[in-house]
Scaffold this motif. Structure first.
Motif, short mmCIF file in Angstrom:
data_model
loop_
_atom_site.label_atom_id
_atom_site.label_comp_id
_atom_site.label_asym_id
_atom_site.label_seq_id
_atom_site.Cartn_x
_atom_site.Cartn_y
_atom_site.Cartn_z
N UNK A 39 -15.04 -20.29 6.09
CA UNK A 39 -16.37 -20.86 5.93
C UNK A 39 -16.48 -21.44 4.52
N UNK A 40 -16.41 -22.75 4.34
CA UNK A 40 -16.45 -23.34 3.00
C UNK A 40 -17.77 -23.07 2.27
N UNK A 41 -18.88 -22.96 3.01
CA UNK A 41 -20.17 -22.69 2.37
C UNK A 41 -20.22 -21.30 1.72
N UNK A 42 -19.47 -20.39 2.25
CA UNK A 42 -19.46 -19.03 1.72
C UNK A 42 -18.86 -18.99 0.31
N UNK A 43 -17.87 -19.82 0.05
CA UNK A 43 -17.19 -19.82 -1.24
C UNK A 43 -17.79 -20.83 -2.23
N UNK A 44 -18.80 -21.55 -1.83
CA UNK A 44 -19.42 -22.56 -2.68
C UNK A 44 -20.24 -21.87 -3.77
N UNK A 45 -20.18 -22.40 -4.97
CA UNK A 45 -20.94 -21.85 -6.10
C UNK A 45 -22.39 -22.28 -5.99
N UNK A 46 -23.27 -21.33 -6.11
CA UNK A 46 -24.71 -21.60 -6.08
C UNK A 46 -25.32 -20.99 -7.34
N UNK A 48 -28.39 -20.73 -8.39
CA UNK A 48 -29.56 -19.89 -8.16
C UNK A 48 -29.16 -18.51 -7.65
N UNK A 49 -28.22 -18.48 -6.74
CA UNK A 49 -27.76 -17.19 -6.21
C UNK A 49 -27.10 -16.38 -7.31
N UNK A 50 -26.34 -17.03 -8.18
CA UNK A 50 -25.68 -16.35 -9.29
C UNK A 50 -26.72 -15.77 -10.23
N UNK A 51 -27.78 -16.53 -10.54
CA UNK A 51 -28.83 -16.06 -11.45
C UNK A 51 -29.57 -14.88 -10.85
N UNK A 52 -29.88 -14.94 -9.58
CA UNK A 52 -30.57 -13.82 -8.95
C UNK A 52 -29.69 -12.58 -8.90
N UNK A 53 -28.43 -12.76 -8.60
CA UNK A 53 -27.55 -11.60 -8.46
C UNK A 53 -27.23 -10.95 -9.80
N UNK A 54 -26.96 -11.76 -10.84
CA UNK A 54 -26.48 -11.20 -12.10
C UNK A 54 -27.48 -11.32 -13.25
N UNK A 55 -28.47 -12.18 -13.14
CA UNK A 55 -29.36 -12.43 -14.27
C UNK A 55 -30.62 -11.58 -14.27
N UNK A 56 -31.05 -11.14 -13.13
CA UNK A 56 -32.31 -10.39 -13.06
C UNK A 56 -32.11 -8.90 -13.12
#
Length: 56
Positions: A39-46, A48-56
């Motif tokens: 699934x190419x979408x699964x490995x795509x960098x996002x 916003x998702x990165x900020x929510x997962x690691x920034x908050x």
């Protein structure tokens, strides 16, 4: 009835059971495929998702 086999019975038995089946290589007994489809979408960098997962 005697336990000795006749020539015809022996020939019939050899004709039916005389040859072993063709050998199957171990490589041919294993099938490999991915557990989940690619699934190419699964490995795509996002970002916003990165900020929510690691920034908050």
């Amino acid at each position: 009835m005697s336990h000795e086999e006749t020539a015809t019975e022996a020939a019939r038995r050899r004709e039916r059971f005389g040859a072993l089946p063709e050998r199957i290589r171990p490589q041919d007994m294993v099938e490999t495929r991915p557990a989940i489809p690619h699934d190419p979408d699964r490995e795509r960098y996002d970002a916003d998702e990165f900020a929510v997962r690691y920034g908050l």
